[in-house]
Design an enzyme around this catalytic site. Structure first.
Site, PDB file in Angstrom:
ATOM      1  N   ARG A 183       0.838  -1.217   0.000  1.00 48.56           N
ATOM      2  CA  ARG A 183       0.000   0.000   0.000  1.00 48.56           C
ATOM      3  C   ARG A 183       0.872   1.266   0.000  1.00 48.56           C
ATOM      4  O   ARG A 183       0.559   2.264   0.642  1.00 48.56           O
ATOM      5  CB  ARG A 183      -0.949   0.042   1.211  1.00 48.56           C
ATOM      6  CG  ARG A 183      -1.915  -1.119   1.292  1.00 48.56           C
ATOM      7  CD  ARG A 183      -2.896  -1.132   0.130  1.00 48.56           C
ATOM      8  NE  ARG A 183      -3.726  -2.318   0.184  1.00 48.56           N
ATOM      9  CZ  ARG A 183      -3.430  -3.481  -0.392  1.00 48.56           C
ATOM     10  NH1 ARG A 183      -2.305  -3.603  -1.081  1.00 48.56           N
ATOM     11  NH2 ARG A 183      -4.220  -4.516  -0.301  1.00 48.56           N
ATOM     12  N   SER A 233     -11.585  -1.392   1.911  1.00 40.35           N
ATOM     13  CA  SER A 233     -10.903  -1.822   3.132  1.00 40.35           C
ATOM     14  C   SER A 233     -10.433  -0.581   3.907  1.00 40.35           C
ATOM     15  O   SER A 233      -9.751   0.271   3.354  1.00 40.35           O
ATOM     16  CB  SER A 233      -9.715  -2.688   2.723  1.00 40.35           C
ATOM     17  OG  SER A 233      -9.012  -3.101   3.852  1.00 40.35           O
ATOM     18  N   GLU A 304      -6.277   3.029   5.545  1.00 40.30           N
ATOM     19  CA  GLU A 304      -5.932   2.924   4.129  1.00 40.30           C
ATOM     20  C   GLU A 304      -6.744   3.972   3.366  1.00 40.30           C
ATOM     21  O   GLU A 304      -6.314   4.498   2.359  1.00 40.30           O
ATOM     22  CB  GLU A 304      -6.296   1.507   3.656  1.00 40.30           C
ATOM     23  CG  GLU A 304      -5.930   1.207   2.244  1.00 40.30           C
ATOM     24  CD  GLU A 304      -6.189  -0.250   1.878  1.00 40.30           C
ATOM     25  OE1 GLU A 304      -6.808  -0.472   0.824  1.00 40.30           O
ATOM     26  OE2 GLU A 304      -5.773  -1.158   2.621  1.00 40.30           O
TER      27      GLU A 304
END
Length: 312
Positions: A183, A233, A304
């Site tokens: 990420r 998410s 995130e």
């Protein structure tokens, strides 16, 4: 008072309409951000600007930054939560949506939807991107955060990226130098704006590609709350074997709600909008989850998804 400050900010920004329009962009006044985010949350923004070309985007970035106008860049809005009041300009990559093929290399502009790209590759018999099937969002956003799913990461297929630096110059960088990690990419660190991405794929059999894509779609349907608005998410996995969703479930917080924002009953790593969830509901729910997970495990979670700050 707040309302007056907001009105002033909006009134001020209207005077830029002509300048922005002349650079080549679709401009909408008082555009609801709930229309542009997958979680369907966000108030009206004074100006929602979608440049028609990379050149226009660069000129508009230069203009808004030289005038010190607060602004945010948005792609598919799939991991963004917008506040009720954002008194700046939102720049959208929606019209940067060209795709070109050269053998097994595919060039896609930042605003191309990941799914459009995946299905386009299927029609051309190119394999590699199947693991991203069903992933919401755009190529720019996916590369910026090195989006991953089902064991794959988009960064591993990037040959090169064209981006705008802080001096509004266009540069091209090899994929191997983009510092892709979990990420993470160089673009997150430097606030460079991604404009074009070139992917290196391989020739494949259409039937094989399609069956892999269908398998991924089935898994998504099975595991994720696709039937309700969400921002995907919510949290980054803090380390390899720490699964946020199952941890939240273990401590009994599946379906915890604040207003209409709720931890998904299908996958506790997602927060869904059950109808009229607000930005404040989502922020408060995230805080509660962070506190509870920290108390139970000693682990501090980071998000995130991007929570935009209010700007008056």
């Amino acid at each position: 008072n707040n309302r007056k400050a907001l009105y002033m900010a909006k009134r001020d920004l209207r005077k830029y309409f002509g300048d922005l329009y002349m650079q080549g962009a679709d401009i909408r006044l008082e555009e609801p951000m709930s229309w542009h985010t997958t979680i369907r949350i966000g108030g009206r923004v004074p100006l929602f600007v979608s440049p028609y070309s990379v050149d226009s985007m660069v000129k508009i970035l230069k203009l808004v930054e030289s005038e010190k106008i607060p602004h945010r860049l948005i792609g598919g809005g799939s991991n963004v939560v917008c506040p009720e009041h954002y008194g700046g300009i939102v720049l959208s990559t929606a019209h940067l949506n060209a795709v070109r093929i050269d053998g097994t290399f595919v060039m896609a502009q930042a605003g191309v939807s990941v799914n459009t790209l995946v299905w386009f590759c299927l029609s051309e018999g190119l394999t590699g991107l199947e693991f991203l099937t069903g992933l919401p969002g755009t190529v720019g956003g996916a590369v910026y955060m090195n989006a991953g799913a089902f064991g794959g990461e988009i960064g591993s297929l990037v040959k090169s990226v064209e981006y705008v630096d802080e001096n509004y110059d266009l540069h091209s960088i090899e994929g191997s130098l983009c510092r892709f990690g979990y990420r993470y990419s160089l673009f997150k660190e430097r606030s460079y704006k991604i404009m074009n991405v070139e992917f290196s794929l391989a020739k494949g059999r259409r039937e094989a590609i399609e069956s892999k894509m269908c398998e991924i779609l089935r898994k998504r349907l099975e595991k994720q709350p696709l039937d309700l608005p969400s921002a995907g998410s919510v949290f980054v996995r803090p380390y390899q074997d720490f699964f946020v969703g199952s941890t939240i479930e273990k401590i009994g917080l599946k379906t915890l709600s604040v207003g209409d924002a709720q931890v998904s009953s299908k996958h506790a790593g997602f927060i869904v909008n059950r109808g009229k969830a607000s930005y404040a509901d989502v922020v408060l729910l995230i805080e509660k989850l962070k506190e509870s997970v920290f108390e139970a495990t000693g682990v501090t979670l980071s998000t995130e998804i991007e929570l935009w700050r209010e700007v008056e």
